[in-house]
Design a protein around this motif. Sequence first.
Motif, PDB file in Angstrom:
ATOM      1  N   ARG A 225      36.664  58.453  29.373  1.00 20.81           N
ATOM      2  CA  ARG A 225      37.398  57.586  28.438  1.00 20.81           C
ATOM      3  C   ARG A 225      36.555  56.408  27.962  1.00 20.81           C
ATOM      4  O   ARG A 225      37.045  55.527  27.270  1.00 20.81           O
ATOM      5  CB  ARG A 225      38.669  57.068  29.092  1.00 20.81           C
ATOM      6  N   GLY A 226      35.288  56.351  28.360  1.00 16.80           N
ATOM      7  CA  GLY A 226      34.392  55.300  27.885  1.00 16.80           C
ATOM      8  C   GLY A 226      34.283  54.081  28.779  1.00 16.80           C
ATOM      9  O   GLY A 226      33.671  53.093  28.407  1.00 16.80           O
ATOM     10  N   TYR A 227      34.876  54.138  29.961  1.00 19.99           N
ATOM     11  CA  TYR A 227      34.771  53.021  30.892  1.00 19.99           C
ATOM     12  C   TYR A 227      33.435  53.098  31.627  1.00 19.99           C
ATOM     13  O   TYR A 227      32.879  54.175  31.818  1.00 19.99           O
ATOM     14  CB  TYR A 227      35.897  53.062  31.925  1.00 19.99           C
TER      15      TYR A 227
ATOM     16  N   VAL B 287      35.272  49.004  33.702  1.00 15.37           N
ATOM     17  CA  VAL B 287      35.434  48.061  32.601  1.00 15.37           C
ATOM     18  C   VAL B 287      35.090  48.752  31.288  1.00 15.37           C
ATOM     19  O   VAL B 287      34.216  49.614  31.242  1.00 15.37           O
ATOM     20  CB  VAL B 287      34.566  46.793  32.806  1.00 15.37           C
ATOM     21  N   ARG B 288      35.846  48.401  30.257  1.00 13.70           N
ATOM     22  CA  ARG B 288      35.569  48.869  28.895  1.00 13.70           C
ATOM     23  C   ARG B 288      36.011  47.758  27.947  1.00 13.70           C
ATOM     24  O   ARG B 288      37.201  47.462  27.835  1.00 13.70           O
ATOM     25  CB  ARG B 288      36.327  50.147  28.574  1.00 13.70           C
ATOM     26  N   GLY B 289      35.044  47.135  27.300  1.00 17.90           N
ATOM     27  CA  GLY B 289      35.363  46.016  26.421  1.00 17.90           C
ATOM     28  C   GLY B 289      35.996  44.893  27.209  1.00 17.90           C
ATOM     29  O   GLY B 289      35.426  44.399  28.172  1.00 17.90           O
ATOM     30  N   ASP B 290      37.194  44.497  26.822  1.00 20.39           N
ATOM     31  CA  ASP B 290      37.896  43.412  27.504  1.00 20.39           C
ATOM     32  C   ASP B 290      38.903  43.913  28.538  1.00 20.39           C
ATOM     33  O   ASP B 290      39.668  43.139  29.088  1.00 20.39           O
ATOM     34  CB  ASP B 290      38.592  42.512  26.488  1.00 20.39           C
ATOM     35  N   ALA B 291      38.896  45.216  28.813  1.00 23.66           N
ATOM     36  CA  ALA B 291      39.835  45.800  29.778  1.00 23.66           C
ATOM     37  C   ALA B 291      39.121  46.124  31.090  1.00 23.66           C
ATOM     38  O   ALA B 291      37.973  46.558  31.097  1.00 23.66           O
ATOM     39  CB  ALA B 291      40.454  47.070  29.214  1.00 23.66           C
ATOM     40  N   ARG B 292      39.814  45.888  32.187  1.00 17.73           N
ATOM     41  CA  ARG B 292      39.283  46.187  33.511  1.00 17.73           C
ATOM     42  C   ARG B 292      40.360  46.914  34.308  1.00 17.73           C
ATOM     43  O   ARG B 292      41.520  46.502  34.315  1.00 17.73           O
ATOM     44  CB  ARG B 292      38.900  44.881  34.211  1.00 17.73           C
ATOM     45  N   ILE B 293      39.987  47.993  34.972  1.00 16.04           N
ATOM     46  CA  ILE B 293      40.919  48.804  35.759  1.00 16.04           C
ATOM     47  C   ILE B 293      40.367  48.933  37.179  1.00 16.04           C
ATOM     48  O   ILE B 293      39.180  49.196  37.373  1.00 16.04           O
ATOM     49  CB  ILE B 293      41.079  50.227  35.169  1.00 16.04           C
ATOM     50  N   ARG B 294      41.249  48.773  38.158  1.00 13.69           N
ATOM     51  CA  ARG B 294      40.855  48.996  39.554  1.00 13.69           C
ATOM     52  C   ARG B 294      41.691  50.136  40.119  1.00 13.69           C
ATOM     53  O   ARG B 294      42.917  50.149  39.972  1.00 13.69           O
ATOM     54  CB  ARG B 294      41.069  47.735  40.373  1.00 13.69           C
ATOM     55  N   VAL B 295      41.026  51.078  40.760  1.00 14.89           N
ATOM     56  CA  VAL B 295      41.674  52.232  41.387  1.00 14.89           C
ATOM     57  C   VAL B 295      41.541  52.078  42.897  1.00 14.89           C
ATOM     58  O   VAL B 295      40.441  51.895  43.407  1.00 14.89           O
ATOM     59  CB  VAL B 295      41.014  53.556  40.938  1.00 14.89           C
ATOM     60  N   ASP B 296      42.661  52.148  43.591  1.00 11.04           N
ATOM     61  CA  ASP B 296      42.678  52.126  45.056  1.00 11.04           C
ATOM     62  C   ASP B 296      43.331  53.408  45.543  1.00 11.04           C
ATOM     63  O   ASP B 296      44.387  53.786  45.036  1.00 11.04           O
ATOM     64  CB  ASP B 296      43.488  50.931  45.576  1.00 11.04           C
TER      65      ASP B 296
ATOM     66  N   TRP C  14      43.709  44.720  33.883  1.00 10.99           N
ATOM     67  CA  TRP C  14      43.706  43.433  33.196  1.00 10.99           C
ATOM     68  C   TRP C  14      43.084  43.605  31.819  1.00 10.99           C
ATOM     69  O   TRP C  14      42.193  44.428  31.625  1.00 10.99           O
ATOM     70  CB  TRP C  14      42.875  42.406  33.960  1.00 10.99           C
ATOM     71  N   ARG C  15      43.536  42.845  30.878  1.00 11.21           N
ATOM     72  CA  ARG C  15      42.931  42.774  29.550  1.00 11.21           C
ATOM     73  C   ARG C  15      42.897  41.305  29.164  1.00 11.21           C
ATOM     74  O   ARG C  15      43.924  40.632  29.202  1.00 11.21           O
ATOM     75  CB  ARG C  15      43.726  43.577  28.530  1.00 11.21           C
ATOM     76  N   ASN C  16      41.711  40.832  28.817  1.00 12.64           N
ATOM     77  CA  ASN C  16      41.520  39.410  28.480  1.00 12.64           C
ATOM     78  C   ASN C  16      42.046  38.497  29.584  1.00 12.64           C
ATOM     79  O   ASN C  16      42.639  37.459  29.317  1.00 12.64           O
ATOM     80  CB  ASN C  16      42.206  39.061  27.149  1.00 12.64           C
ATOM     81  N   GLY C  17      41.854  38.897  30.831  1.00 15.43           N
ATOM     82  CA  GLY C  17      42.280  38.077  31.955  1.00 15.43           C
ATOM     83  C   GLY C  17      43.761  38.128  32.265  1.00 15.43           C
ATOM     84  O   GLY C  17      44.229  37.443  33.161  1.00 15.43           O
TER      85      GLY C  17
ATOM     86  N   LEU D 207      47.836  43.938  32.998  1.00 19.06           N
ATOM     87  CA  LEU D 207      48.430  44.959  32.138  1.00 19.06           C
ATOM     88  C   LEU D 207      49.846  45.264  32.607  1.00 19.06           C
ATOM     89  O   LEU D 207      50.134  45.252  33.806  1.00 19.06           O
ATOM     90  CB  LEU D 207      47.613  46.245  32.179  1.00 19.06           C
ATOM     91  N   ALA D 208      50.698  45.562  31.665  1.00 22.71           N
ATOM     92  CA  ALA D 208      52.083  45.918  31.977  1.00 22.71           C
ATOM     93  C   ALA D 208      52.114  47.308  32.613  1.00 22.71           C
ATOM     94  O   ALA D 208      51.240  48.138  32.348  1.00 22.71           O
ATOM     95  CB  ALA D 208      52.924  45.905  30.703  1.00 22.71           C
ATOM     96  N   PRO D 209      53.111  47.571  33.445  1.00 18.64           N
ATOM     97  CA  PRO D 209      53.206  48.881  34.092  1.00 18.64           C
ATOM     98  C   PRO D 209      53.193  50.054  33.110  1.00 18.64           C
ATOM     99  O   PRO D 209      52.583  51.082  33.391  1.00 18.64           O
ATOM    100  CB  PRO D 209      54.533  48.804  34.844  1.00 18.64           C
ATOM    101  N   HIS D 210      53.826  49.904  31.946  1.00 19.93           N
ATOM    102  CA  HIS D 210      53.867  51.024  31.003  1.00 19.93           C
ATOM    103  C   HIS D 210      52.483  51.326  30.414  1.00 19.93           C
ATOM    104  O   HIS D 210      52.280  52.394  29.853  1.00 19.93           O
ATOM    105  CB  HIS D 210      54.894  50.765  29.893  1.00 19.93           C
ATOM    106  N   GLU D 211      51.530  50.419  30.554  1.00 21.98           N
ATOM    107  CA  GLU D 211      50.166  50.681  30.099  1.00 21.98           C
ATOM    108  C   GLU D 211      49.357  51.444  31.148  1.00 21.98           C
ATOM    109  O   GLU D 211      48.378  52.098  30.816  1.00 21.98           O
ATOM    110  CB  GLU D 211      49.452  49.375  29.757  1.00 21.98           C
ATOM    111  N   LEU D 212      49.779  51.371  32.403  1.00 18.71           N
ATOM    112  CA  LEU D 212      49.069  52.044  33.486  1.00 18.71           C
ATOM    113  C   LEU D 212      49.628  53.427  33.789  1.00 18.71           C
ATOM    114  O   LEU D 212      48.912  54.303  34.272  1.00 18.71           O
ATOM    115  CB  LEU D 212      49.112  51.184  34.753  1.00 18.71           C
TER     116      LEU D 212
END
Length: 116
Positions: free
Chosen positions: A49-51, A66-75, A90-93, A96-101
């Motif tokens: 996906r380009g991350y 990380v991709r652009g201003d978005a950061r994702i952590r997988v546990d 997170w996006r721009n600090g 992210l809302a649950p529906h985005e994840l």
Amino acid sequence: MKRVWICALALLLLSACAVAPPAAEPRELSLGAPQAAVMTAALNLFTDRGYVALGGDARLGRLEFVRGDARIRVDALSEGEGSRVGLRGWRNGRALAPHELDPLLVELQAELGLLP
């Protein structure tokens, strides 16, 4: 002297807003796949996906992308025969809302071949 106290109070109030980004609420899901398979699938999914992988430790079950201003952590934690996966983003600090994840969790299931 009064002016100094007013400025100090204003700076104190403003600095409280910029101390730490809000904690992201994880979206979690139990999967019928071992932790190692989940980590491999997450790496494949997010790089496709380009991350870019920032780091992590697959043995500990943590990866960060990380991709652009978005950061994702997988546990991922081992849970019996499968594992429990959590995503935070997170996006721009801002968290992210649950529906985005949720779509990312579905794509992770698809990557593992666990969708019906």
